[in-house]
Design an enzyme around this catalytic site. Sequence first.
Site, short mmCIF file in Angstrom:
data_model
loop_
_atom_site.label_atom_id
_atom_site.label_comp_id
_atom_site.label_asym_id
_atom_site.label_seq_id
_atom_site.Cartn_x
_atom_site.Cartn_y
_atom_site.Cartn_z
N ASP A 147 46.71 -22.90 11.90
CA ASP A 147 46.76 -23.15 10.46
C ASP A 147 46.08 -21.98 9.76
O ASP A 147 44.86 -21.92 9.66
CB ASP A 147 46.05 -24.48 10.15
N ALA A 148 46.92 -21.02 9.33
CA ALA A 148 46.37 -19.83 8.69
C ALA A 148 46.97 -19.64 7.29
O ALA A 148 46.52 -18.78 6.54
CB ALA A 148 46.63 -18.59 9.55
N LYS A 149 47.99 -20.44 6.99
CA LYS A 149 48.66 -20.40 5.67
C LYS A 149 48.92 -18.97 5.23
O LYS A 149 48.56 -18.56 4.12
CB LYS A 149 47.82 -21.16 4.63
N ARG A 150 49.60 -18.22 6.09
CA ARG A 150 49.89 -16.82 5.77
C ARG A 150 51.05 -16.73 4.78
O ARG A 150 51.84 -17.68 4.66
CB ARG A 150 50.25 -16.04 7.05
#
Length: 276
Positions: free
Chosen positions: A97-100
């Site tokens: 979960d890095a929401k790039r």
Amino acid sequence: MSSNFYKKFESRRDKLNSLLCVGIDPEWEKLPHDCQKKEFPLFEFAKSIVSSTHPYAVAWKPNVAFFERFGAKGFSEFERYVAYCKEVDESIPIIADAKRGDLANTAKEYAKYYFETLKVDALTINAYMGKDTILPYLELGGFVFILCLTSNPSSIDLQKLTLKTKDVFLYEEVSDFASRLEEEYPSQVGIVMGGTHPSELSGIRKRHPNLLFLIPGFGAQGGSLAEIYTACGKNGIINSSRGVTLLSRDSDYTKLAIKKATEINEELAKLLRNPV
Ligand code: OMP
């Protein structure tokens, strides 16, 4: 090249009869005291959660932010943690979960890190910059979860604005966009729908009966398991982070995590008896 995330999720779901994703968010201020004293505190915490809860987890979702906060050391603990998950049970998919979300050539670099270097199974991304910024992940064979209607209270600021040209909410348009991408890259695209919005969740499920949803917002953020399942059905991965893993700062935190994961899985097994 296609992702094997989807297959891994389905076989884990069917084996466990569950939809539970154990989120690992080692928030320093909430970390058990014993872990804080260790040389590699984030890794030790994540490791103990993985070794105690792996029989109950359909997927893992580490949020990179809690590791990134500590710079290079934090990142190396994150990488050790990902490697440990695979060592314990490679059949459990890992959603980073890095929401790039960045320009295509930059996205290519993120894609290489997450899918080639780290070799996670899926990644959360923000689609605000459009299709060309998502393709690099798909072309590398990754699975992406596109943020659609997020669980936080301020998600309405932009995501629930109505589009003048189509008379739909922005998040509905994002779901259609994701669905079109999924047709082009089968089994490589899903969406994030917050479990704190059960009626919208139900609307989006009717709009896209087969799309895979990642659903955070259950547990610490107050979403109800029964409402989420009734709205979404079995093609949804229901995440809980703090609500499973950070229930105590004392040495009983793994016991409590097992107890909570067991309770959730029992409730999910009952719910899954009634197909939606
Ligand atoms: P808990 O509230 O502790 O269960 O944690 C939720 C986790 O899911 C955090 O890592 C959030 O960043 C993440 N998340 C949301 O809470 N809401 C969303 O809409 C999207 C996400 C996410 O993409 O995972």
